[in-house]
Scaffold this motif. Structure first.
Motif, PDB file in Angstrom:
ATOM      1  N   GLN A  33       0.808  -1.226   0.000  1.00  0.00           N
ATOM      2  CA  GLN A  33       0.000   0.000   0.000  1.00  0.00           C
ATOM      3  C   GLN A  33       0.841   1.276   0.000  1.00  0.00           C
ATOM      4  O   GLN A  33       0.536   2.220   0.707  1.00  0.00           O
ATOM      5  CB  GLN A  33      -0.982   0.039   1.181  1.00  0.00           C
ATOM      6  CG  GLN A  33      -2.301  -0.638   0.896  1.00  0.00           C
ATOM      7  CD  GLN A  33      -2.188  -2.136   1.073  1.00  0.00           C
ATOM      8  OE1 GLN A  33      -1.628  -2.575   2.062  1.00  0.00           O
ATOM      9  NE2 GLN A  33      -2.660  -2.892   0.112  1.00  0.00           N
ATOM     10  N   ARG A 102       2.863   5.430   6.389  1.00  0.00           N
ATOM     11  CA  ARG A 102       3.127   5.265   4.960  1.00  0.00           C
ATOM     12  C   ARG A 102       3.860   6.454   4.368  1.00  0.00           C
ATOM     13  O   ARG A 102       4.621   6.334   3.427  1.00  0.00           O
ATOM     14  CB  ARG A 102       1.816   5.052   4.219  1.00  0.00           C
ATOM     15  CG  ARG A 102       1.315   3.648   4.382  1.00  0.00           C
ATOM     16  CD  ARG A 102       0.182   3.396   3.471  1.00  0.00           C
ATOM     17  NE  ARG A 102      -0.872   4.383   3.677  1.00  0.00           N
ATOM     18  CZ  ARG A 102      -1.882   4.523   2.867  1.00  0.00           C
ATOM     19  NH1 ARG A 102      -1.999   3.770   1.825  1.00  0.00           N
ATOM     20  NH2 ARG A 102      -2.815   5.431   3.100  1.00  0.00           N
ATOM     21  N   PRO A 296     -12.764   6.920  -8.957  1.00  0.00           N
ATOM     22  CA  PRO A 296     -11.545   7.130  -8.163  1.00  0.00           C
ATOM     23  C   PRO A 296     -10.690   5.885  -8.009  1.00  0.00           C
ATOM     24  O   PRO A 296      -9.480   6.007  -7.824  1.00  0.00           O
ATOM     25  CB  PRO A 296     -12.079   7.557  -6.798  1.00  0.00           C
ATOM     26  CG  PRO A 296     -13.452   8.021  -7.043  1.00  0.00           C
ATOM     27  CD  PRO A 296     -13.977   7.313  -8.242  1.00  0.00           C
ATOM     28  N   THR A 297     -11.246   4.696  -8.085  1.00  0.00           N
ATOM     29  CA  THR A 297     -10.409   3.516  -7.882  1.00  0.00           C
ATOM     30  C   THR A 297      -9.851   2.983  -9.191  1.00  0.00           C
ATOM     31  O   THR A 297      -9.281   1.904  -9.233  1.00  0.00           O
ATOM     32  CB  THR A 297     -11.205   2.404  -7.184  1.00  0.00           C
ATOM     33  OG1 THR A 297     -12.452   2.271  -7.865  1.00  0.00           O
ATOM     34  CG2 THR A 297     -11.452   2.751  -5.747  1.00  0.00           C
ATOM     35  N   GLU A 306     -14.841   2.218   3.950  1.00  0.00           N
ATOM     36  CA  GLU A 306     -14.042   2.250   5.164  1.00  0.00           C
ATOM     37  C   GLU A 306     -14.956   2.182   6.367  1.00  0.00           C
ATOM     38  O   GLU A 306     -15.909   2.940   6.475  1.00  0.00           O
ATOM     39  CB  GLU A 306     -13.231   3.543   5.191  1.00  0.00           C
ATOM     40  CG  GLU A 306     -12.025   3.447   6.077  1.00  0.00           C
ATOM     41  CD  GLU A 306     -11.182   4.690   5.964  1.00  0.00           C
ATOM     42  OE1 GLU A 306     -10.561   5.054   6.959  1.00  0.00           O
ATOM     43  OE2 GLU A 306     -11.175   5.301   4.883  1.00  0.00           O
ATOM     44  N   LYS A 307     -14.666   1.243   7.248  1.00  0.00           N
ATOM     45  CA  LYS A 307     -15.500   1.123   8.444  1.00  0.00           C
ATOM     46  C   LYS A 307     -14.711   1.536   9.663  1.00  0.00           C
ATOM     47  O   LYS A 307     -13.488   1.577   9.639  1.00  0.00           O
ATOM     48  CB  LYS A 307     -15.969  -0.331   8.587  1.00  0.00           C
ATOM     49  CG  LYS A 307     -16.912  -0.731   7.491  1.00  0.00           C
ATOM     50  CD  LYS A 307     -17.431  -2.137   7.740  1.00  0.00           C
ATOM     51  CE  LYS A 307     -17.922  -2.744   6.447  1.00  0.00           C
ATOM     52  NZ  LYS A 307     -17.481  -4.118   6.298  1.00  0.00           N
ATOM     53  N   VAL A 308     -15.441   1.838  10.730  1.00  0.00           N
ATOM     54  CA  VAL A 308     -14.784   2.278  11.963  1.00  0.00           C
ATOM     55  C   VAL A 308     -14.059   1.103  12.611  1.00  0.00           C
ATOM     56  O   VAL A 308     -14.611   0.025  12.698  1.00  0.00           O
ATOM     57  CB  VAL A 308     -15.818   2.836  12.953  1.00  0.00           C
ATOM     58  CG1 VAL A 308     -15.098   3.336  14.199  1.00  0.00           C
ATOM     59  CG2 VAL A 308     -16.582   3.968  12.300  1.00  0.00           C
TER      60      VAL A 308
END
Lengths: 308, 365
Positions: A33, A102, A296-297, A306-308
């Motif tokens: 990543q 990162r 966007p991807t 995206e999850k918490v």
């Protein structure tokens, strides 16, 4: 018609080079990543070491036709040099930062990129003079389509690039090691729990990616024989465009990188031929921003919430 | 009456009081005095080489501290700061160049540090900042909806687009008559192209650079300590939690981006008017952007003093290594990699220099 075909042929050749480089970006992104900015410089080292090996073997511009094994020998040694280089870059620059933010890895990548460029400029390495790559492949015309000359070099570029992509596909999706690579890219920790040697897989990814970049460098030197000096901005720009190809195709996705590479090559060549040759860098980056705004991807990327 | 949580806190100022007014003005006054001292005492004493270095340091401080608002405070990752610098620099440079041509018949410097020419120059710096801020808004609004690396990629693309477009502009007219023959729209397309925009009058001096440095530092500091800035920090710490607490994350990200772009534009304007500058699109490409990112990360994300000190160090270091010729950039690159491995949080982390042990005083908590 002739012009269009010629342009498409050029786009195909350049696009397959971009695709080869983009594969390295996308493999590293899929697994770690992060954007490996030094990858473009590995490509540069690949092209330059092809020149250096050819010169060391005694092939020069004036030296007449080299034997048939020359191209193979130069290609393999340049891939070998870059594979070793990729291994060391990962081992000494990126591995110590495995758990760092990162952003730090990204800065390190920029540092490595500067290091490769400027080491390449040293006199005992490649020096600061631009050089001309000797023609290792004979400049024969294989066939003509509607007045367009299809030469051995073009065909080699496209075929070799396609062969390597097919090989990579096989490696990643058909072998045991490939499934380990996919597991690591999915989740490092779980992969480690399953008994996969994560460090080995990551090292191997860098080795393969760098070897592909070296192959692209060799092919680039075959097609465009003038090599600019190692720290020249054109190298960085070529690397960036390959990176754009990876993003446009959907970063982390192998087929996406190939598709993106071809698309970028075509857009660049068509734009240069039919709009304005001075703005060829512009089309690529406009395409990038357009794709990112609407998808966007990337073309083949998957969306994740995206999850918490 | 229940006590306000701030009531007992030392140093809390009530708005509207005399103390608050002085506290607001004092730092500006100190900054102005410092800038004047640099211009009239330090500059002449150290000679042109070190004056130029001090100007470069000032410009880099503005760039690093402003990028810090986006990368450090808000935790977004922009690598196109040099693009905004180029936009501001070209806008301001064109403004002073063409105005000088039309008004005074030539690009010579008019008046001293506070002369009429300098007024034009300071105005041009602000215009450059505003144009860059507008560009920042246009780039930021669509792209800040994306998360993480994608912003980096868009800003990188933006920087490259700016470079390519500037390289396609036409030659700058050399005489006043040629300049008069151009319409304002044509002037915007005559910016020197890939050869560079030469002839911009050299208005940048230590005084004005360090005035803008003061302004940047104070805005950055006040921002960090304000409610507004806390919203930036909350996005950095946890975007989803910030959203849940009612922070309009996209709007705040765009604001951070626009503020940063404004100061990058000002820095570009100062750079454009520096002695010896031929404004060249290639110099303001991604390598310059990377340099600024490196300053921010080296200083520590969100640390104003960190970004400042890193900007000073990274401006002086390449000059100091100049003796090593070929090995200069290699040493620089190696140091960068080593610092990232040995001290990944940067010099000061997210804190300021005065919050760290030798300086930190015990605060009533």
């Amino acid at each position: 018609m002739t012009d269009l075909l010629q342009t498409l042929l050029n786009g195909l050749a350049v696009g397959s080079l971009y695709a080869l480089i983009a594969l390295g970006y996308t493999m590293v992104y899929g697994i770690l990543q992060f954007i490996n900015f030094a990858h473009g410089d590995v490509f540069m080292i690949g092209a330059w070491s092809a020149y250096a090996v050819a010169a060391a073997l005694g092939f020069t511009l004036a030296g007449g036709d080299p034997p048939g094994w020359a191209a193979v020998a130069v290609l393999l040694s340049s891939m070998g040099i870059c594979a070793v280089l990729g291994f060391f870059i990962e081992r000494f620059a990126y591995r110590p930062l495995r758990s760092a933010p990162r952003l730090n890895v990204l800065i390190t990548a920029i540092g490595v990129s500067l290091l490769l460029q400027n080491t390449g400029q040293l006199r005992p390495v490649f020096g600061t003079q631009p050089q001309s790559m000797p023609a290792l492949l004979p400049d024969t015309t294989l066939f003509q389509v509607a007045g367009v000359r299809v030469g051995l070099v073009d065909v080699t570029v496209v075929l070799l690039a396609v062969a390597m992509m097919v090989g990579l596909q096989w490696l990643v999706f058909r072998t045991r090691f490939g499934s380990a690579m996919r597991a690591v890219s999915h989740d490092h920790r779980i992969a480690a729990l399953m008994g996969i040697r994560v460090d080995t897989v990551i090292s191997f990814t860098f080795v393969v990616g760098s070897a592909l970049a070296a192959a692209a460098g060799f092919l680039f030197a075959m097609k465009y024989s003038g090599l600019k000096q190692p720290a020249d901005a054109t190298w960085v720009l070529l690397g960036l465009k390959a990176f754009v190809a990876a993003v446009v195709g959907g970063i982390g996705n192998l087929q996406g990188a190939m598709l993106g590479g071809l698309l970028i090559g075509m857009v660049e060549m068509l734009g240069a031929a039919y709009l304005s040759p001075h703005l060829r860098d512009l089309y690529v980056f406009v395409l990038l921003i357009g794709v990112l705004l609407f998808r966007p991807t990337g073309i083949m990327g998957s969306t994740s919430v995206e999850k918490v | 009456m229940t006590a306000s949580p701030w009531a007992g806190k030392a140093g809390a100022l009530r708005p509207g009081t005399a103390a608050a007014a002085t506290a607001g003005v004092t730092p500006f006054a100190v900054g102005l005095l410092l800038a004047a001292a640099l211009q009239y005492a330090v500059g002449p004493a150290v000679g042109p080489f070190f004056s130029d270095l001090l100007i470069k340091i000032g410009i880099n401080v503005i760039l690093a501290v402003s990028l810090n608002v986006v990368n450090g405070y808000t935790g977004q990752f922009s690598i196109g700061h040099a693009g905004f610098m180029a936009v501001g620099g070209y806008a301001a440079g064109a403004l002073t160049y063409y105005t000088s041509m039309l008004a005074w018949g030539g690009p010579q410097v008019q008046g001293g540090v506070f002369g009429v020419g300098s007024a034009l120059f300071v105005g041009a710096c602000l215009v450059g900042g505003l144009v860059a801020a507008a560009a920042g808004w246009a780039v930021g609004l669509p792209s800040l909806r994306l998360r993480g690396d994608y912003l980096a990629i868009v800003t990188l693309g933006f920087g490259e687009i700016v470079r390519v477009l500037l390289q396609q502009t036409q030659d700058v007219p050399f005489t006043a008559d040629e300049a008069r023959a151009l319409s304002p729209v044509e002037m915007a397309t005559h910016l020197g192209g890939s050869l560079g925009f030469s002839g911009i009058p050299f208005y940048t001096n230590l005084f004005w650079v360090w005035c803008f440095v003061t302004l940047t530092l104070l805005v950055a500091y006040r921002l960090k300590e304000s409610t507004f800035g806390r919203a930036f920090l909350s996005i950095r710490e946890n975007e989803i939690a910030a959203e849940a607490m009612g922070v309009d994350t996209t709007r705040y990200k765009v604001r951070a981006f626009v503020i940063a772009a404004f100061f990058a534009g000002v820095a570009g304007a100062l750079f454009a008017h520096k002695i010896g500058t031929t404004l060249n699109p290639r110099e303001l490409g991604f390598m310059k952007s990377f340099d600024i990112v490196i300053m921010v990360v080296l200083g520590g994300m969100g640390s104003i003093s960190g970004a400042t000190i890193a900007a000073v160090l990274l401006t002086v270091l390449p000059e100091a290594l100049r003796g090593a010729a070929d090995y200069r950039m290699i040493v620089y690159a190696l140091m960068l990699v080593l610092v990232m491995i040995v001290r990944p949080q940067g010099l000061f982390g997210i804190r300021e220099i005065w919050e760290l042990p030798p300086f930190a005083r015990r605060r009533g908590r």
